[in-house]
Design an enzyme around this catalytic site. Structure first.
Site, PDB file in Angstrom:
ATOM      1  N   ARG A   1       0.864  -1.191   0.000  1.00 49.44           N
ATOM      2  CA  ARG A   1       0.000   0.000   0.000  1.00 49.44           C
ATOM      3  C   ARG A   1       0.892   1.230   0.000  1.00 49.44           C
ATOM      4  O   ARG A   1       1.913   1.289   0.701  1.00 49.44           O
ATOM      5  CB  ARG A   1      -0.895   0.036   1.251  1.00 49.44           C
ATOM      6  CG  ARG A   1      -2.084  -0.902   1.219  1.00 49.44           C
ATOM      7  CD  ARG A   1      -3.132  -0.519   0.173  1.00 49.44           C
ATOM      8  NE  ARG A   1      -4.312  -1.373   0.210  1.00 49.44           N
ATOM      9  CZ  ARG A   1      -4.451  -2.495  -0.498  1.00 49.44           C
ATOM     10  NH1 ARG A   1      -3.497  -2.891  -1.318  1.00 49.44           N
ATOM     11  NH2 ARG A   1      -5.571  -3.206  -0.415  1.00 49.44           N
TER      12      ARG A   1
ATOM     13  N   GLU B   1      -3.542   7.297  -4.259  1.00 49.09           N
ATOM     14  CA  GLU B   1      -4.130   6.555  -5.367  1.00 49.09           C
ATOM     15  C   GLU B   1      -5.581   6.952  -5.638  1.00 49.09           C
ATOM     16  O   GLU B   1      -6.328   7.124  -4.665  1.00 49.09           O
ATOM     17  CB  GLU B   1      -4.088   5.073  -4.944  1.00 49.09           C
ATOM     18  CG  GLU B   1      -3.791   4.141  -6.071  1.00 49.09           C
ATOM     19  CD  GLU B   1      -3.555   2.736  -5.551  1.00 49.09           C
ATOM     20  OE1 GLU B   1      -2.562   2.521  -4.839  1.00 49.09           O
ATOM     21  OE2 GLU B   1      -4.383   1.878  -5.857  1.00 49.09           O
TER      22      GLU B   1
ATOM     23  N   HIS C   1      -1.576  -0.334  -9.760  1.00 49.94           N
ATOM     24  CA  HIS C   1      -2.146  -1.248  -8.761  1.00 49.94           C
ATOM     25  C   HIS C   1      -2.712  -2.508  -9.410  1.00 49.94           C
ATOM     26  O   HIS C   1      -3.922  -2.741  -9.399  1.00 49.94           O
ATOM     27  CB  HIS C   1      -3.224  -0.540  -7.932  1.00 49.94           C
ATOM     28  CG  HIS C   1      -3.514  -1.251  -6.641  1.00 49.94           C
ATOM     29  ND1 HIS C   1      -3.970  -0.602  -5.531  1.00 49.94           N
ATOM     30  CD2 HIS C   1      -3.406  -2.558  -6.265  1.00 49.94           C
ATOM     31  CE1 HIS C   1      -4.143  -1.467  -4.537  1.00 49.94           C
ATOM     32  NE2 HIS C   1      -3.794  -2.667  -4.969  1.00 49.94           N
TER      33      HIS C   1
HETATM   34  O1  LIG Z   1      -4.624  -4.697  -3.294  1.00 49.63           O
HETATM   35  C1  LIG Z   1      -5.418  -5.586  -3.403  1.00 49.63           C
HETATM   36  C2  LIG Z   1      -6.033  -6.231  -2.269  1.00 49.63           C
HETATM   37  O2  LIG Z   1      -5.734  -5.857  -1.125  1.00 49.63           O
HETATM   38  O3  LIG Z   1      -6.845  -7.137  -2.487  1.00 49.63           O
END
Ligand SMILES: O=CC(=O)O
Length: 333
Positions: free
Chosen positions: A245, A274, A295
């Site tokens: 993250r 993001e 992502h």
């Molecule tokens: O980033 C994707 C998730 O946490 O599923």
């Protein structure tokens, strides 16, 4: 004879077709076929009226949404592994069960992490772009487009959970030495299998690594874990990869340190704000210093279907009055 009403399940984004079909069969499923992200007001309305909400990682579910007096929600069956977008404590306080979709995206995310660990030091994207974006290729030369060798380098993994371990397994096959920082050491059997060295001190590990991979969840304790102070401990010739993250890294400082040559580069799949990507990072990507992905660490067809299947299993077991397999427990927060 009265027909039993199917539970209302609101799904916030478009899911794989097979999952939506099954959801329609099983539930009174309100799907989002257009895939337009729901506004905060629409999410609040869904939380108020649904039996089950299926949000995903870009939906912020707040305590205000869950604490509406006439809120009927009983289950948040999250389509995602990370739960930093959900106020789980508020849900629990209100007696709402929360589940997520762990395990099925471990290997895909580890593959993408490994792809970035390879792409940044070996200048993969820069080289490929040279041929496709109209650049001049003068032909092979002994001193041109040189990157850095992976074999023998030290990889420091921050967060040695399922994904961190899957990254370590791959990286070991590429000849990297595995180091890690975690709240506690992994079981000796796993440490032996991975040949992994534990660092109790994150500061000390950061100062010695050639490549650093962020694989921990974002929680209040890991927000800016890589703070300005810690980023300055990292070696000038080191690279950072983040598929976890964005909030775990002080992105502004990371960007500045790469601009000034105090960190060699980065491979990022996630961002602090993001989906906004800092334009300075985009400039660094154009200069070949960083590789930026939107992502997509867990973005495989197989993974998304398996996530959907997990969501359905969690909803069905919950509605059958059993404990759903992927419950998020207070101890996990
Ligand atoms: O980033 C994707 C998730 O946490 O599923």
């Amino acid at each position: 004879m009265s027909v039993k009403k199917k539970p209302l399940v609101v799904v916030t984004r478009k899911l794989p077709d097979s999952i939506e079909t099954r959801m329609r069969e099983l539930f009174d499923a309100r799907l989002n076929l257009d895939d337009v992200p729901m506004s905060a007001d629409q999410l609040a309305e869904a939380a108020r009226t649904a039996d089950v909400l299926v949000p995903t990682v870009t939906d912020t579910i707040t305590s205000a949404m869950l604490n509406q007096p006439d809120c009927t929600l009983r289950l948040i069956a999250h389509f995602g592994n990370g739960i930093d977008n959900l106020d789980v404590a508020a849900a629990h306080a209100r007696g709402i069960t929360v589940t997520n979709t762990p395990k099925v995206l471990t290997e895909d995310t580890a593959d993408m992490t490994m792809a970035l660990i390879l792409a940044v030091p070996r200048r993969l994207i820069e080289g490929a772009a040279l041929l496709t974006d109209g650049g001049e290729w003068p032909g092979w030369s002994p001193t041109w487009m040189l990157g850095r060798r992976l074999g023998g380098k030290r990889l420091g993994i921050i967060g040695m959970g399922r994904i961190g371990q899957a990254v370590a397994r791959r990286a070991r096959a590429f000849g990297l030495q595995i180091h890690y920082h975690n709240r506690k050491p992994v079981a000796p059997r796993i440490a032996d299998e991975l040949g992994a060295t534990y660092w109790d001190s994150l500061d000390q590990m950061l100062a010695r690594m050639d490549i650093i991979s962020v694989n921990c969840p974002h929680t209040p304790a890991t927000f800016h874990l890589l703070s300005a102070r810690r980023l300055k401990l990292i070696r000038k010739d080191a690279f950072i990869v983040n598929t976890a993250r964005g909030e775990v890294i002080d992105e502004e400082t990371l960007t500045r340190l790469i601009e000034t040559g105090d960190i060699a580069g980065a491979g990022l799949d996630v961002y602090e704000h993001e989906p906004v990507v800092n334009p300075k990072l985009v400039r660094l990507a154009k200069a070949g210093k960083v590789v930026l992905l939107p992502h997509m660490g867990s973005a495989t067809i197989e993974g998304r279907v398996e996530m959907g299947e997990k969501v359905i299993i969690n909803i069905r077991t919950f509605l059958d009055n059993h404990k759903p397999p992927d419950r998020v427990l207070p101890a996990m927060l």
